[in-house]
Design a protein around this motif. Sequence first.
Motif, PDB file in Angstrom:
ATOM      1  N   ALA A  36       0.838  -1.196   0.000  1.00 42.56           N
ATOM      2  CA  ALA A  36       0.000   0.000   0.000  1.00 42.56           C
ATOM      3  C   ALA A  36       0.874   1.246   0.000  1.00 42.56           C
ATOM      4  N   ASN A  37       0.378   2.289  -0.622  1.00 42.76           N
ATOM      5  CA  ASN A  37       1.085   3.571  -0.586  1.00 42.76           C
ATOM      6  C   ASN A  37       0.584   4.464   0.535  1.00 42.76           C
ATOM      7  N   ARG A  38      -0.353   3.940   1.325  1.00 44.74           N
ATOM      8  CA  ARG A  38      -0.876   4.675   2.482  1.00 44.74           C
ATOM      9  C   ARG A  38      -0.880   3.731   3.682  1.00 44.74           C
ATOM     10  N   PRO A  39      -0.309   4.153   4.820  1.00 40.68           N
ATOM     11  CA  PRO A  39      -0.270   3.268   5.987  1.00 40.68           C
ATOM     12  C   PRO A  39      -1.641   2.974   6.568  1.00 40.68           C
ATOM     13  N   ILE A  55       3.205  -4.574   3.124  1.00 39.43           N
ATOM     14  CA  ILE A  55       4.298  -3.604   3.050  1.00 39.43           C
ATOM     15  C   ILE A  55       3.684  -2.240   2.778  1.00 39.43           C
ATOM     16  N   VAL A  56       4.207  -1.207   3.403  1.00 44.14           N
ATOM     17  CA  VAL A  56       3.782   0.165   3.139  1.00 44.14           C
ATOM     18  C   VAL A  56       4.955   0.937   2.556  1.00 44.14           C
ATOM     19  N   VAL A  57       4.714   1.541   1.394  1.00 44.63           N
ATOM     20  CA  VAL A  57       5.665   2.484   0.808  1.00 44.63           C
ATOM     21  C   VAL A  57       4.894   3.786   0.674  1.00 44.63           C
ATOM     22  N   ASP A  58       5.027   4.646   1.665  1.00 47.82           N
ATOM     23  CA  ASP A  58       4.232   5.865   1.762  1.00 47.82           C
ATOM     24  C   ASP A  58       4.746   6.895   0.758  1.00 47.82           C
ATOM     25  N   HIS A  59       3.941   7.213  -0.241  1.00 51.85           N
ATOM     26  CA  HIS A  59       4.385   8.136  -1.288  1.00 51.85           C
ATOM     27  C   HIS A  59       4.685   9.529  -0.750  1.00 51.85           C
ATOM     28  N   ARG A  60       4.112   9.856   0.405  1.00 52.70           N
ATOM     29  CA  ARG A  60       4.333  11.191   0.967  1.00 52.70           C
ATOM     30  C   ARG A  60       5.736  11.361   1.541  1.00 52.70           C
ATOM     31  N   GLN A  61       6.464  10.271   1.655  1.00 53.03           N
ATOM     32  CA  GLN A  61       7.821  10.326   2.191  1.00 53.03           C
ATOM     33  C   GLN A  61       8.874  10.527   1.101  1.00 53.03           C
ATOM     34  N   PHE A  62       8.432  10.724  -0.140  1.00 61.91           N
ATOM     35  CA  PHE A  62       9.378  10.835  -1.250  1.00 61.91           C
ATOM     36  C   PHE A  62       9.227  12.182  -1.939  1.00 61.91           C
ATOM     37  N   GLU A  63      10.340  12.706  -2.394  1.00 61.45           N
ATOM     38  CA  GLU A  63      10.347  14.040  -2.986  1.00 61.45           C
ATOM     39  C   GLU A  63       9.834  14.054  -4.419  1.00 61.45           C
ATOM     40  N   SER A  64       9.871  12.923  -5.092  1.00 62.45           N
ATOM     41  CA  SER A  64       9.454  12.890  -6.485  1.00 62.45           C
ATOM     42  C   SER A  64       8.732  11.587  -6.783  1.00 62.45           C
ATOM     43  N   ARG A  65       7.970  11.609  -7.876  1.00 59.73           N
ATOM     44  CA  ARG A  65       7.285  10.407  -8.324  1.00 59.73           C
ATOM     45  C   ARG A  65       8.289   9.309  -8.673  1.00 59.73           C
ATOM     46  N   ALA A  66       9.396   9.708  -9.290  1.00 59.74           N
ATOM     47  CA  ALA A  66      10.405   8.730  -9.701  1.00 59.74           C
ATOM     48  C   ALA A  66      11.043   8.051  -8.503  1.00 59.74           C
ATOM     49  N   SER A  67      11.335   8.805  -7.449  1.00 61.59           N
ATOM     50  CA  SER A  67      11.970   8.204  -6.271  1.00 61.59           C
ATOM     51  C   SER A  67      11.001   7.265  -5.552  1.00 61.59           C
ATOM     52  N   PHE A  68       9.731   7.629  -5.535  1.00 66.04           N
ATOM     53  CA  PHE A  68       8.731   6.727  -4.964  1.00 66.04           C
ATOM     54  C   PHE A  68       8.651   5.437  -5.772  1.00 66.04           C
ATOM     55  N   ASP A  69       8.592   5.568  -7.092  1.00 64.41           N
ATOM     56  CA  ASP A  69       8.497   4.387  -7.945  1.00 64.41           C
ATOM     57  C   ASP A  69       9.708   3.474  -7.790  1.00 64.41           C
ATOM     58  N   THR A  70      10.884   4.062  -7.601  1.00 61.81           N
ATOM     59  CA  THR A  70      12.088   3.261  -7.396  1.00 61.81           C
ATOM     60  C   THR A  70      11.978   2.429  -6.121  1.00 61.81           C
ATOM     61  N   ALA A  71      11.511   3.075  -5.054  1.00 57.46           N
ATOM     62  CA  ALA A  71      11.348   2.367  -3.780  1.00 57.46           C
ATOM     63  C   ALA A  71      10.255   1.302  -3.881  1.00 57.46           C
ATOM     64  N   LEU A  72       9.184   1.639  -4.584  1.00 61.12           N
ATOM     65  CA  LEU A  72       8.093   0.680  -4.757  1.00 61.12           C
ATOM     66  C   LEU A  72       8.565  -0.536  -5.542  1.00 61.12           C
TER      67      LEU A  72
END
Length: 216
Positions: A36-39, A55-72
């Motif tokens: 999920a992208n929201r806890p 698993i939670v990968v909170d998109h609000r913790q990333f500065e850019s869409r690309a960095s979020f996608d990399t972590a996801l």
Amino acid sequence: MKKIVILISGRGSNMEAVVRACAREGWPARVQAVIANRPDAAGLGFAQANGIETIVVDHRQFESRASFDTALAREIDRSAPDLVVLAGFMRVLTDAFVERYAGRMLNVHPSLLPCFAGLRTHQQALDAGVRVHGASVHFVTPTLDHGPIVAQGAVPVLAGDDAAALAARVLAVEHVIYPRAVRWFIEGRLSIEGERVALTPSEPQWLFADIAGEGV
């Protein structure tokens, strides 16, 4: 045994439908993880109750869409999935992310694509005055809410419908066609031929629903 990773943002009712169908029908697959992208995504509780890693990968913790996608992608790849299933995942994905999972990522969209891409699909349908609405399962491509269509389900638009009533009727159809499409993929029955998806052996890739939302 094929492995599935499901991405959600909220209640994850389509995720539930896939998980239940997998168990009920004995697919040669397992849902390896739900991300999920929201806890606070409500669907995480269902996944945990069914013994699925969450698993939670909170998109609000990333500065850019690309960095979020990399972590996801890093979290997805830990499960080495054969298929990535978007189940109400409310994030626009970068082209690089989509290409990484080309041919093995499915989405369900609440309209009869190519009509009514984007958000507020049910209100779009009402505003357009259509008499038939529905949902589409498609392979994900870089163009938002496009890509080769695997299955579609149609429902009538009734007099007096508002967006909420129409959404509920469409959601019932999503819960039928999405698990069906995922099973076809798991069974190796889908092939992409240009903009079309072939199903072997052939069977209907559509569902017409009556007022109660049941296939006819």
